[in-house]
Motif scaffolding. Structure first.
Motif, short mmCIF file in Angstrom:
data_model
loop_
_atom_site.label_atom_id
_atom_site.label_comp_id
_atom_site.label_asym_id
_atom_site.label_seq_id
_atom_site.Cartn_x
_atom_site.Cartn_y
_atom_site.Cartn_z
N ARG A 52 -8.85 -0.68 -14.80
CA ARG A 52 -9.00 -0.48 -13.34
C ARG A 52 -8.78 1.00 -12.97
N ASN A 93 -8.28 6.33 -5.31
CA ASN A 93 -8.00 5.12 -4.57
C ASN A 93 -8.08 3.91 -5.49
N TRP A 94 -7.04 3.13 -5.56
CA TRP A 94 -7.14 1.87 -6.27
C TRP A 94 -6.17 0.87 -5.64
N SER A 95 -6.29 -0.37 -5.98
CA SER A 95 -5.46 -1.38 -5.30
C SER A 95 -4.40 -1.96 -6.19
N HIS A 96 -4.08 -1.29 -7.30
CA HIS A 96 -3.20 -1.95 -8.27
C HIS A 96 -1.85 -1.27 -8.43
N ARG A 117 -6.86 -1.90 5.38
CA ARG A 117 -7.01 -0.90 4.32
C ARG A 117 -8.40 -0.96 3.72
N PHE A 118 -8.89 -2.17 3.54
CA PHE A 118 -10.20 -2.35 2.93
C PHE A 118 -11.19 -2.69 4.04
N GLU A 160 -11.79 2.75 -13.92
CA GLU A 160 -12.84 2.44 -12.95
C GLU A 160 -12.66 3.26 -11.68
N ALA A 161 -11.41 3.48 -11.30
CA ALA A 161 -11.14 4.26 -10.09
C ALA A 161 -11.42 5.75 -10.31
N GLU A 194 -11.55 -14.02 -12.13
CA GLU A 194 -11.59 -12.91 -11.18
C GLU A 194 -13.02 -12.80 -10.70
N ASP A 243 0.85 -1.19 0.00
CA ASP A 243 0.00 0.00 0.00
C ASP A 243 0.89 1.24 0.00
N LYS A 261 -8.10 -7.28 -4.14
CA LYS A 261 -8.19 -5.90 -4.63
C LYS A 261 -9.57 -5.34 -4.31
N GLU A 262 -9.58 -4.06 -4.06
CA GLU A 262 -10.86 -3.45 -3.73
C GLU A 262 -11.44 -2.73 -4.94
N VAL A 263 -12.74 -2.86 -5.10
CA VAL A 263 -13.42 -2.16 -6.19
C VAL A 263 -13.74 -0.75 -5.70
N PRO A 264 -13.28 0.25 -6.44
CA PRO A 264 -13.54 1.61 -5.98
C PRO A 264 -15.05 1.85 -5.90
N ARG A 315 -12.15 -7.96 -5.03
CA ARG A 315 -11.92 -8.87 -6.15
C ARG A 315 -10.84 -9.87 -5.78
#
Lengths: 288, 1534
Positions: A218, A188-191, B724-725, A221-222, B873, A171, B846-849, B855
């Motif tokens: 993604r 905010n995104w997780s990638h 975090r999520f 999408e964010a 996925e 993170d 992974k979090e979906v915004p 996910r």
């Protein structure tokens, strides 16, 4: 009151003189603007990132070690903007630092004595730790309002964490803080540390297309309009291998800093991009 | 108070007491076993309540019992056990001595609540303003700083969490509870806040305006932004309070706490104290002493009281009305105030009063000795300000004036008009003087001082205010001369200086050359310091500047009885310092008057820890939203122009909204703020804010450690996003989410938005089976946590029971359902509940915004062609991390302090064949601290440890235990009913809803009732004593209590009856709390009616109650152990070593059972055959064991304590044995495979066969260059044997490793379904992989096929999962891991014993979780393989566990039957036999020839099944007879 400004040795690697020219230019411009002095390492050599480490372990250590040996003479931290160079240098430095036997071997190949006195630093780390976001913010002349981005580190800057010793590998936050300091909106995104496939970009492009497309979708999408990277491989790969339309530009963090500082040379950087960021910047009123 | 063991009496033998550390389920079990076996137990826990981790669980697998429901009776049993002493909030410091005679040092942390008084009513928590995350609920909800760990907690008492004194409070001279009142303000409780402020400070309105608020300087919040505006909040509260006197009065009336009683020891009634000076110091002292009963007279020289508060601070800063109202409030407490009364003769005063407090302040100004200082236009700030303050008052100003104040005698309103005024000085007083001059119409005002701009003693904001009003500053100057012309001041000659500070009170500076300047002025005011007017105090020692010299601690002067404080002692200081001095003086004077050597120490002693937060902690709290992130609210000032116009107060207060918002910024540094709201609310007076730590020294013979476990933190795998999520939770959090008492009241919802999750994923092995964890200690977390597969499945099932639409998916590596009844549980989860199991280690989440959905990407091989890996996925609404278990840091530190060894995994090392023995003799361990394990295994181990202790301390059995003593029982059967009714207020729990007095009145009208009363807490100790007395006084013979739940309280009241000489069953309870006041809070009237009805029902039943007797049965103190295998031998030895005789019966000629076939060690250095030999020789040589070989039990009769067994011996003769208890340890047998060519092909062996071969050297040599293929789950987990045989995976790993290590040139392939190397056995799995053992997975639907090979080898074909790739192996040896099956004659034995078998044919224990070695029938226990498949160490543990259960029974001379038993009316009984069939305890007999069924009372457990089943109402249950129940119904529906 003003803290002393540091001076650094600068290792551009091959890409900052070629495919990632704008990264090199913007890094130098931003550092110079902030009063951070970069002196290019004389007689530097290839770090071996592209192939040496896969083919010859000794060479993979010896190439970066020679650069470290050269840099050691200047006694200043070695700023290595390219994430791949950074990773190779750090890996070598880690081996020199932690493994007696390997150190002896590398020292004898490169014919130097490792002192461990200089640190290998990524651009993000120097800006964040030595200059700090609040002072970056004070330099902003054109806040990047409306620019929605996601931070993209890729794999090489933060992994393996015990080697890179940089940011949080799961993170990461440093780039976001810098971007917020210049007024852009970080989504905010997780990638941020997913692989973009740059290592296979030429040999297995279909795999890479899938990886990049996923990242781009993604990011979209964010709610982001662009990605921000600190790696010339990622930047090119992200722009080159995306398949969806409209294309999404990918900035170097230093480019955006330069833009926010109002550096006039910023306009010369955009035409190096494979995805032209100017429509976006124009739309947001951030470019002439 | 110190519960020190006294040893066994002679000082030589062992001490008959044991310490159990950790009161989770294992600790409770060990404590109960020991206490029942005659060993006194100290049960210690760090937490304020017992129950451990199990209390947090929702349901338990595999029975889905509610964890709390099954544990709660144990909690109560432990809590009430006469021989178990609970030590909560405690830690073991050290252990010395030797086994049998240890001394344990225990540190018991303060609970801050008196356990003997607290009734657990919860009124305190309702008023507590401090909320903090409730770790019991996985921090998904909040609890109060005073809290009970969970509703059913034992001890049923609250505890206060403190971190130390808040920095704000610590910084304040009077230790004002700033955090406390700020928290109350944040909740909008202004009256309560006012009360809290007044506790410490009699002048809130004043300190809310002019304090220098050191609290704010100390505020932790300033580390990230700005301190909380504490002073403004205080002012708001005080002003609000004066505007809302009724609210304040109401708040004060709610509690009875009197803070004055808190100050010291004895009351001071009749003592007289004179206080000289009515400033803050004098008035505070006067108030404190008045509250303690003194008569206090305050003498004031001025016409107004208040000292500097009144005549020093200008009205625009502190309006006189504000001062007066607070002074009035103090005076009104009964103080005599003499105004205009200058004391000049201290000696005369001393004659009249018992003590004197001199607090005359420092009212005399100081002038510099420079030329011109005596000019008439040179004033002193003190005189000037006093004159200003008094100008509105009618009274004359008496003396005490400076000699040179001719000018000031003129009207102060006019003298400065249009003048240039220069103030000399840079402090607060100088600013006050300057700003006053502005308001009086001076044409120009300036200030000059020695200090530089940033060195000035005045606050920066004050200086800015002054500048705003046009006051000109000339800092950094020394004054040379006041220039004049014709006797009139013209200015001040100054020189600029480089000022460096004061050295010992003298200024240190250099004059700067050529900087002389005359500042023009018409009037000069000196404001450079003040001194007390103390020349009249000739008796006491005076120091420089006229200050009074006192002892700094007591404020006593050198004249006994004369004390002094405030500015007169310290020189000019702040009001709050004077209040502190007044308070200290009161304490000292009280001590002096009581003749005590020294005053009571201050409550906030300097030794108390200050709760400092570092900047990361502060940032964290602001970031995570636990405190408001808003910026500081400043109070508004009038604009400078408006201010200058007059003396209107220049600062405005906060609005209520602003005050609440500002208060919400507080970080609650100290957690509990000692705001005392709980003290006011607690009607039982149980709060002990001054509670302190205790150090205990306890003598015990042995120690059992059961400290339990903690979960791996959720972020142990950061890539899963925990922390975090929001919708990624740990399994423990999910347990709490499922629980009805949890944060969401049992509704499964997402933390992010409260929505119901439609899809939930579990990720297994988070922090388990993971070599990458812990860089420093390489193996930590590399073990299997053993329980996660099952609990995840359970959670998935329960989640679906909550909401059938939930899609549940479990991502796993191996499913490890190895325990009894586990395999079918998993099967049902798949088939009945549709839970999806996906074998895949998830790499990241992974979090979906936007949606906060998650996910998960996973690989499966169900692609189009079924064989290629496909990445899917999938989006989930909630992700649960199945976190592993580990010992906590605290328990690790404890074990270190005790000098115990640890294994590589950080757990306590135990001896494998003595699984509860640690490396330190006399110290035992049980439960998850030695290896992760589930509840029944922990319970078994706890009993095993108890057995070890019981054997060690056997000689001291019963020496320290007590039995209760009661007066003889009064015979009341023929007496007319005389009922006493006690109705409980339960604090406000019942009383605030139900009209208790009305219910009492109503109760008095009921038939049979001769006495009724109400109690604040009927359960309190003093009420128990009262009930005993009332029973005797009123000759009561029935008692009804209407209060809370009989679950916890019925035994208590029954005991009270026994103490009063009444049969305990002449008691009845009505639950008017849970069933009434708690559920009908909004309808008090109908709740009262319902309470009456409930009481009427209880009374009606009570009238019909009859005394019940407990039948007593003699106990034959011998045991029978059936089975001479490892378990049987272990049990027999354990019982014998605990001092009881044993009959050990073995069917075969040789002892040892299955152990005779185990040869290969597991790699931990133990030798199975050595164990066998040792066991046999121990059994044979043990004099207390009577061994019968080749013998069999053929009949059995009797009951617990009195069994009779007929045994057929080897020679065919029969032997009649009498014994009190039975341990069944008949073992099980290896399955003989019927597949894979077993028995047909010489190269096909079982693992047992293989072990026999592996010890032969020629066999081993023959393995060189050969391939051994092992097939797992042969005869397990299939249709014929649906259970897992638990040991086969470990056995295969052990043998495979043995082969690979002995014969490097060999190949071992293991074909498996799920590799079940649970616990530390995971290490063998890892070693096996490292040793190149090849593992290939097969599916149960596609078992391997085996065919003879072309030579003497075999062809093994297997469809390898997950790719479904067909592989053919050429095996030189095929080894079948054949499972374990129950003995075929279990059924016959079960019938003899009248105990049940489970569906697989193993014996069925009383309760799979909490009674794992008991049968439902009393006195019969089980151990070893007859219970279920298990390995050597587990069998040993279980056998010892069964042994202590047997010993607990044997150690009693007599057994008491439960009094609530069934009875049969022979006249009504038709001998139909239905009751015999339904009785689960075999307590019913109906033999041929009997005319009616009979009850064996000793076996009857009073469940009532027979009563319900009997078609003729011939069966009745004592205590619940038809008459009794019908009378209740009649009372309810008259």
């Amino acid at each position: 009151m003003s803290p002393e400004l540091k001076t650094y040795t600068y290792y551009p690697g091959c890409s900052l003189h070629s495919t990632g020219l704008e990264y090199g230019l913007s890094t130098r411009a931003v550092f110079s603007h902030l009063g951070l002095e970069l002196t290019e390492l004389p007689d530097w050599n290839c770090c071996g990132a592209s192939s040496a480490h896969a083919l010859n372990h000794k060479l993979a250590y010896a190439l970066p070690a020679r650069n470290i040996a050269l840099a050691q003479k200047f006694g200043r931290d070695l700023v290595t903007p390219c994430a791949a160079c950074f990773n190779r240098m750090k890996t070598t430095d880690y081996a020199l630092r932690t493994n007696q036997a390997q150190r002896a071997e590398i020292e004898s190949i490169v014919e130097f004595k490792y002192t461990g006195e200089i640190d290998i630093r990524p651009v993000l780390g120097v800006l964040y730790e030595d200059y700090q976001p609040d002072r970056i913010a004070s330099q902003v002349r054109r806040p990047l309002r409306g620019l929605k981005v996601v931070t993209y580190y890729g794999c090489l800057l933060v992994r393996p964490p015990q080697v890179t010793q940089f940011d949080d590998p799961d993170d990461p936050k440093i780039m976001a803080e810098l971007l917020q300091a210049i007024g852009s909106q970080v989504m905010n995104w997780s990638h941020a540390t997913d692989c973009c496939g740059a290592g296979l970009s030429l040999s297995k492009s279909t795999i890479v297309q899938a990886l990049v497309s996923r990242l781009i979708s993604r990011a979209r999408e964010a709610g982001a309009d662009a990605l921000v990277t600190a790696c010339p491989l990622c930047q090119v790969n992200l722009e080159m291998r995306q398949t969806e339309r409209p294309n999404m530009p990918s900035f170097y963090i230093t480019e955006l800093l330069g833009l926010a500082f109002g550096l006039p040379q910023a306009r010369t950087w955009w035409n190096k991009h494979l995805v032209d960021p100017r429509p976006l910047l124009h739309f947001l009123g951030l470019a002439e | 108070m110190t519960p020190a063991g006294k040893g066994s009496g002679n000082g030589k033998g062992p001490i008959g007491a044991a310490l159990v550390v950790g009161a989770g389920i294992a600790g409770m079990q060990a404590a109960l076993d020991l206490a029942e076996a005659g060993i006194k137990v100290y049960l210690l826990d760090r937490a304020p309540a017992i129950g451990g981790s199990m209390a947090q669980l929702d349901k338990t697998f595999p029975t889905n019992d509610c964890a709390m429901c099954i544990m709660s009776p144990k909690l109560v049993e432990v809590g009430r056990h006469l021989n178990i002493e609970l030590l909560t909030c405690a830690e073991v410091e050290s252990l010395s001595g030797e086994p049998g005679n240890f001394i344990v040092s225990v540190r018991q942390h303060p609970r801050y609540v008196d356990l003997s008084k607290c009734t657990g009513c919860g009124d305190c928590a309702a008023v507590c303003p401090i909320s903090l995350p409730d770790e019991f609920n996985g921090e998904l909800s909040q609890k109060k700083a005073i809290s009970k760990r969970y509703p059913q907690a034992i001890p049923n008492a609250y505890a206060i969490e403190k971190r130390g004194i808040a920095p704000c409070r610590n910084a304040c001279p009077i230790h004002q509870r700033a955090q406390g009142y700020v928290a109350l303000v944040a909740e909008g409780r202004f009256a309560d806040a006012y009360r809290t402020i007044l506790e410490d400070n009699p002048f809130p309105s004043i300190c809310g305006r002019v304090c220098n608020h050191r609290c704010e300087e100390a505020c932790s919040r300033s580390q990230v932004d700005d301190p909380v505006n504490i002073m403004a909040i205080k002012r708001f509260v005080a002003d609000w309070a004066w505007e809302h006197p009724e609210d304040v009065r109401d708040a004060f009336e709610q509690g009875q706490y009197d803070s004055a009683n808190d100050h010291g020891s004895l009351p001071l009634t009749g003592k007289r104290v004179g206080v000289v000076g009515s400033g803050p110091a004098g008035l505070t002292c006067a108030q404190d002493l008045t509250r303690r009963g003194c008569s206090v007279t305050v003498f004031e020289a001025l016409p107004v009281p208040g000292g500097m508060m009144r005549v020093g601070v200008p009205a625009y800063r502190l309006p006189p009305g504000v001062v007066q109202r607070e002074i009035n409030a103090i005076i009104d407490q009964g103080i005599e105030l003499k105004l205009n009364h200058r004391v000049e003769d201290l000696e005369a005063l001393r004659q009249e009063y018992d003590a004197i407090f001199v607090a005359i302040g420092a009212h005399t100004g100081v002038k510099l000795p420079i030329p011109g200082n005596d000019l008439p236009q040179v004033l002193q700030a003190t005189d000037f300000l006093r004159r200003m303050s008094l100008s509105n008052s009618r009274s004359e100003v008496p003396g005490n004036q400076s000699q040179d104040n001719r000018l000031i005698d003129q009207d102060p309103e006019t003298i400065l008009r249009d003048c240039r005024v220069l103030v000399l000085g840079g402090g607060n007083v100088a600013i006050d003087a300057a700003m006053t001059a502005v308001r009086l119409g001076a044409s120009w005002v300036g200030m000059t001082c020695l200090e530089g701009r940033h060195q000035m003693p005045a606050h920066d904001w004050e200086i800015r205010d002054a500048e705003e009003e046009g006051i000109e500053l000339f800092p950094g100057r020394t004054f040379k001369e006041i220039t004049s012309e014709k006797g009139s001041v013209t200015g001040v000659r100054t020189v600029k200086v480089d000022f460096r500070g004061f050295i010992e009170g003298h200024p240190d500076f250099d004059e700067l050359l050529d900087t002389e300047e005359v500042i023009l002025a018409d009037i000069v005011i000196f404001a450079i310091g003040q001194r007390p007017e103390s020349s009249w105090l000739n008796q006491v020692n005076l120091g420089g500047n006229g200050r009074i010299l006192v002892d700094p601690d007591t404020l006593a002067t050198d004249v006994p009885g004369i004390f002094a404080g405030g500015d007169a002692v310290t020189g000019t200081a702040f009001i709050v310092d004077a209040i502190a001095a007044g308070r200290r003086a009161a304490r000292s004077i009280a001590a002096y008057l009581n003749g005590e050597a020294s005053p009571m120490p201050e409550k906030v002693a300097s030794s108390k820890k200050v709760a400092e937060l570092n900047s990361q902690e502060v940032s964290q709290r602001v970031l995570d939203g636990s405190t408001s992130a808003a910026p500081r609210t400043e109070i508004a000032r009038l604009p400078a122009e408006e201010r200058k116009a007059g003396f209107v107060e220049m600062f405005r207060g906060l609005s209520a909204e602003q005050a609440c918002a500002e208060a919400a910024r507080c970080l609650h540094c100290g957690v509990c703020s000692e705001c005392n709201q709980c003290v006011y609310a607690c009607q039982a007076k149980a709060i002990l804010h001054d509670d302190t730590e205790r150090l205990l020294s306890i003598g015990v013979g042995a120690v059992i450690l059961t400290p339990g476990l903690e979960i791996m933190p959720g972020n142990v795998r950061p890539e899963f996003g925990y922390g975090r999520f929001p919708n990624v939770v740990t399994s423990l959090q999910f347990e709490r989410m499922l629980s009805a008492s949890g944060p969401f009241a049992g509704v499964v919802q997402r933390p992010s938005d409260g929505g119901h999750p439609a899809s939930i994923a579990w990720i297994q092995c988070v922090g388990s089976r993971d070599n990458s964890l812990g860089q420093s200690s390489t193996k930590r977390g590399s073990y299997c946590s053993s329980v996660c597969c099952m609990y995840a499945t359970k959670e998935a099932i329960i989640a679906k029971e909550h909401d059938a639409l939930i899609k549940a998916t479990i991502f796993y590596i191996d499913i490890r359902s190895f325990g009894k009844g586990f395999e079918p549980y998993i099967a049902r989860a798949k088939s009945e509940h549709g839970i999806r199991y996906i074998r895949c280690m998830v790499s990241s989440v992974k979090e979906v915004p936007g949606t906060h959905n998650l996910r998960i990407a996973y690989v499966s091989y169900q692609g189009e062609d079924g064989k290629r890996p496909v990445v899917h996925e999938e989006e989930f609404d909630l992700v649960v991390l199945s976190v592993g278990l580990r010992p906590s840091h605290e328990t690790h530190a404890l074990a270190e302090r005790l000098g115990l060894k640890f294994n590589d995994f950080g757990f306590v090392e135990v001896l494998r064949y003595d699984p509860t023995e640690t490396s330190r003799p006399g110290v035992f361990v049980a439960g998850a601290f030695a290896e992760p394990k589930d509840i029944p295994e922990s319970v078994i181990e706890a009993s095993c440890a108890a057995a070890q202790v019981s054997a060690l301390l056997g000689d001291a059995r019963g020496l320290l235990t007590r039995t209760p003593e009661y007066p003889p029982e009064r015979d009341v059967v023929d007496d007319p009913v005389r009922l006493g009714v006690f109705i409980c207020h339960c604090g406000i729990n019942i009383g605030s809803v139900v009209d208790v007095p009305a219910v009492v009145d109503y109760a008095r009208t009921l038939t049979g009732v001769v006495y009724a009363e109400r109690n604040l807490y009927t359960c309190s100790q003093d009420t128990q004593e009262r009930i005993v007395r009332l029973i005797q006084e009123h000759r009561l013979n029935r008692v009804v209590v209407a209060s809370c739940t009989p679950r916890t309280h019925e035994p208590l009241f029954q005991d009270t009856l026994k103490q009063a000489g009444l049969n305990p069953h002449l008691f009845e309870m009505a639950n008017i709390r849970e069933q009434d006041s708690w559920v009908h809070r909004s309808a008090p009237q109908t709740a009262t009616e319902k309470a009456k009805q409930l009481v009427a029902m209880a009374v009606a039943k009570a009238c019909k109650l009859r005394p019940l007797r407990r039948n007593l049965f003699e106990v034959d103190q011998r045991a029978l152990v059936i089975g001479g295998g490892l378990s049987g031998m272990t049990a027999a030895l354990s019982i014998a070593r605990q001092g009881f005789e044993v009959f050990l019966v073995e069917r075969q000629a040789e002892l040892g059972g299955n152990l005779r076939h185990v040869f290969i060690e597991s790699g931990r250095g133990e030798k199975p055959q050595e164990l066998l030999d040792e066991m046999i020789s121990a059994v044979v040589s043990e004099p207390r064991i009577k061994l019968f070989r080749r013998s069999e039990v053929i009949s059995l009769s009797g009951y617990a304590g009195q069994f009779r067994t007929i045994m057929r011996q080897a020679d065919g003769s029969q032997l009649d044995l009498q014994h009190g208890t039975i341990v069944v340890a008949t073992g099980a047998r290896g399955i003989t495979p019927t597949e894979y060519l077993y028995g047909e092909h010489a190269r096909v062996l079982t693992q047992v066969d293989l072990e026999g071969c592996l010890v032969q050297s020629d066999f081993m040599e023959g393995l060189i260059g050969r391939t051994v293929v092992m097939i797992q789950c042969v005869g397990s987990r299939d249709v014929s044997h649906p259970y897992c045989s638990r040991i086969c995976c470990t056995q295969a790993l052990k043998n495979a490793l043995f082969i690979r290590r002995q014969v490097p040139d060999s190949r071992v392939v293991i074909l498996y379904r799920d590799l079940r190397s649970y616990g530390f056995r995971e290490e063998f799995y890892r070693q096996a992989r490292e040793a190149s053992v090849i593992f290939l997975e097969y599916d149960e639907t596609a078992k391997p096929t085996v065919n003879p090979g072309d030579q003497d080898n075999l062809q093994v074909e297997v469809l390898v999962q997950p790719e479904e790739r067909a592989v053919t192996l050429s095996a030189d040896w095929l080894v079948l891991s054949a499972g374990i099956e129950p003995q075929p004659d279990n059924e016959a034995l079960a019938q003899l014993l009248k105990v049940p078998l489970n569906e697989d044919g193993f014996f069925l224990e009383a309760h799979v979780k909490l009674r794992p070695v008991d049968f439902a029938a009393q006195g019969i226990y089980l151990a070893g393989l007859c219970h279920s498949p298990r390995c050597i160490e587990e069998s040993i543990t279980q056998a010892q566990s069964a042994a202590i259960r047997a010993v607990a029974l044997l150690s009693k001379q007599q057994l008491q039957a439960t009094p609530i038993v069934a009875s049969v009316n022979p006249k009504l009984c038709a001998a139909c036999g239905i009751c015999v069939d339904v009785c689960p305890y075999g307590a019913r007999v109906l033999e041929p020839g009997m005319t009616h069924a009979e009850v064996i009372e000793v076996l009857c457990q009073g469940c009532g099944a027979c009563v319900a089943a009997c078609p003729n109402k011939a069966s009745q249950q004592k205590g619940f007879e038809f008459q009794q129940v019908f009378s209740m119904l009649e009372a309810a529906y008259p």
